[in-house]
Design an enzyme around this catalytic site. Structure first.
Site, PDB file in Angstrom:
ATOM      1  N   GLU A  66       0.819  -1.206   0.000  1.00  0.00           N
ATOM      2  CA  GLU A  66       0.000   0.000   0.000  1.00  0.00           C
ATOM      3  C   GLU A  66       0.850   1.251   0.000  1.00  0.00           C
ATOM      4  OE1 GLU A  66      -3.086  -0.150   2.935  1.00  0.00           O
ATOM      5  OE2 GLU A  66      -3.075  -2.324   2.809  1.00  0.00           O
ATOM      6  N   GLU A 125      17.711  -4.542  -1.252  1.00  0.00           N
ATOM      7  CA  GLU A 125      18.490  -4.475  -2.494  1.00  0.00           C
ATOM      8  C   GLU A 125      18.349  -5.761  -3.291  1.00  0.00           C
ATOM      9  OE1 GLU A 125      23.086  -3.657  -3.952  1.00  0.00           O
ATOM     10  OE2 GLU A 125      22.551  -3.636  -1.837  1.00  0.00           O
TER      11      GLU A 125
END
Length: 551
Positions: free
Chosen positions: A144, A153
């Site tokens: 959201e 990463e």
């Protein structure tokens, strides 16, 4: 095991040490989390489901496995939607352990344990690799709040995002307003460009009568406010100070109580009533400012208006006042809005009553106290949306989330279900099902009583609707003919629609689910109440029930 928690009591002004259960913070966090509000938003759920289906379909059409990363999974709802839509596997991240534990149980209860792995970590701590949280990188992001820096990463080299859709209820989608430094007239045929600027820390905007290409060459220095007022006053307080009708009401009330030779003591945080009292003819005005921020702000205001020699600022807590602070003079008018920055619930401003009691020895016989009294009011309402933050969800888009409901109810029963909470009701439409009722009165002309003040009664439900809760607010009676309300601002309409003070938060006591049935048209019902003010602690305890269940 018990622990001691320190807190500043906003009503009495004292620092208290309270004995709490060791799990107090845990239960408070869950009780106030409002997890269910979004699940009640069917429009939101349907659009997320549509977005998830579309994202999974696009990945499948490329001949790839659909691997989903769900950040902030909560109940696991979006992950379960993804699996139902055909996702091969979902990794559901949830940092809050109680919610992560609940998500594991919900996923298992709905039969998705073999397709969903709940990971109790912060999204930045998620690792990818043979020995990591994710064996390989995901290609669908479900979240959201989307920020690629939050997902770890290498977690998403390329992905399909199930896009967020706009919904109407404000509590789970917050909008942002940027106030331009000054108003600019917009005239048809005269283009204006809204230009965004930024430095390493801030983003700000300006209106310029230039083309977009020219704007690229313009660097505007970040506007910095040095008025110090924003350190003390929040947005609602600015609105209150700028409310001319309210100011006129105080001025009119002051005119009726100011007499020749009046010595006025003003007790409120950063209040301009001291300026008003001087302007209307008080012989001498003292104002008490207990915080550094309010002291500095009022000094600047007085200096700007050449009042530094006309109004004396006393920099200390009002309970610590001495005769020397008042130059040995007796106060003939004790004045307050009352307004204190530490107040959250409407009755916290009863701190004024405690101050009035502590300075009683410095009041001359027959001294006027304004406001002279206050009263606590209540009425039963039906909310259009706000009920969602407390109502059990049960089944959401075909998924069973009763486990979350039970977890929240357990934490609410720990304490929160018996307390009111502050809400700005001008933002949350509601209808009154009962008439407003005066519950308690507080006589500021007398010191605080030693014994509790209790009231019991009932409010008849006169309009059909679902009784979601009781709204409580304070009214301050400046004089017998002048009253300022922190709640209702006008009489109720025929259908019960309410107009609330936009500068104040009202208190909402949410009823239990037993108070949800719709009021029948063929017979009256009522809600009984028992409300008590405890002078020693400054607390107001309350209980609301259907009339035939209150003991």
């Amino acid at each position: 095991m018990k622990v001691f928690c320190g807190r500043a009591n906003p009503t009495t002004g004292s620092l208290e040490w309270l004995e709490e259960d060791e799990h107090y913070d845990y239960h408070q966090e869950i009780a106030r989390s409002s997890y269910a509000d979004m699940l009640h938003d069917k429009d939101r759920n349907i659009k997320y489901y549509q977005g998830i289906r579309a994202a999974v379909s696009r990945v499948k059409d490329r001949g790839q496995k659909a691997l989903v990363l769900d950040i902030g999974t909560g109940t696991g709802l979006l992950s379960m939607m993804a699996v139902t839509a055909g996702a091969d596997f979902c990794y559901a991240i949830e940092v809050f352990k109680p919610m992560a534990d609940a998500a594991v149980k919900i996923v298992e209860k709905n039969g998705f344990s073999d397709k969903i792995k709940v990971i109790n970590k912060h999204s930045t701590e998620v690792t990818v690799g043979p020995d990591g949280d994710l064996p390989c990188r995901a290609n669908i992001l479900v979240t959201e709040l989307f920020d690629t820096e939050l997902i770890g990463e290498g977690a998403l080299p390329s992905y399909e995002h199930a896009h967020r859709h706009l919904v109407q209820w404000r509590d789970h989608w917050m909008q942002c307003v940027y106030f331009l430094p000054q108003e600019e007239p917009i005239v048809q045929g005269s283009p204006q460009c809204l230009v965004a600027h930024h430095d390493d820390y801030c983003v700000w905007y300006s209106l310029q009568k230039t083309s977009a290409d020219e704007n690229a060459k313009v660097y505007q220095v970040r506007p910095v406010c040095d008025c110090q007022a924003h350190l003390l006053w929040n947005r609602p307080r600015f609105g209150e100070i700028n409310d001319q009708d309210r100011t006129d009401q105080y001025a009119q009330a002051l005119r009726t109580v100011l007499m020749p030779g009046t010595i006025c003591l003003c007790v409120s945080d950063g209040s301009l009533l001291s300026v008003l009292a001087h302007h209307l003819g008080a012989e001498q005005v003292f104002t008490v400012e207990s915080s550094v921020a309010s002291y500095r702000l009022m000094k600047r205001i007085f200096k700007a208006n050449h009042l530094e020699d006309k109004i004396s600022i006393i920099k200390k807590r009002p309970e610590l006042l001495t005769s020397a602070d008042l130059e040995g003079k007796k106060v003939s008018l004790l004045l307050g809005e009352p307004f204190f920055t530490t107040s959250l619930l409407p009755w916290h401003n009863l701190y004024f009553w405690y101050v009035r009691t502590s300075v009683d020895q410095y009041l001359e016989p027959g001294a006027v106290v304004m406001p002279q009294a206050a009263s606590l009011h209540a009425m039963v309402v039906e909310f259009r949306d706000l009920w969602r933050i407390r109502s059990p969800c049960g089944d959401c888009e075909g998924f069973d989330v009763h486990i979350m409901d039970d977890m929240i109810k357990h934490s609410l029963d720990f304490r929160e279900s018996r307390e009111a909470e502050p809400h700005p009701l001008w933002e949350y439409p509601c209808r009154s099902l009962s008439e407003p009722r005066e519950i308690l009165t507080f006589d500021f002309q007398q010191p605080i009583p030693q014994q509790p003040v209790r009231a019991e009664g009932s409010m008849e439900l006169r309009r059909p609707g679902k009784s979601h809760g009781a709204v409580l607010w304070m009214e301050y009676h400046l004089t017998p003919d002048s009253t300022v309300s922190t709640g209702l601002m006008s009489p109720l309409e025929d259908k019960g629609y309410c107009s609330w003070n936009p500068h104040c938060k009202q208190a909402v006591y949410f009823f239990s689910t037993t108070l949800d049935p719709r009021v029948p048209l063929d017979g009256p019902q009522s809600v009984s109440y028992a409300v008590e003010f405890h002078p020693l602690t400054g607390d107001i305890t309350m209980e609301f029930r259907l009339a035939d269940t209150l003991n």
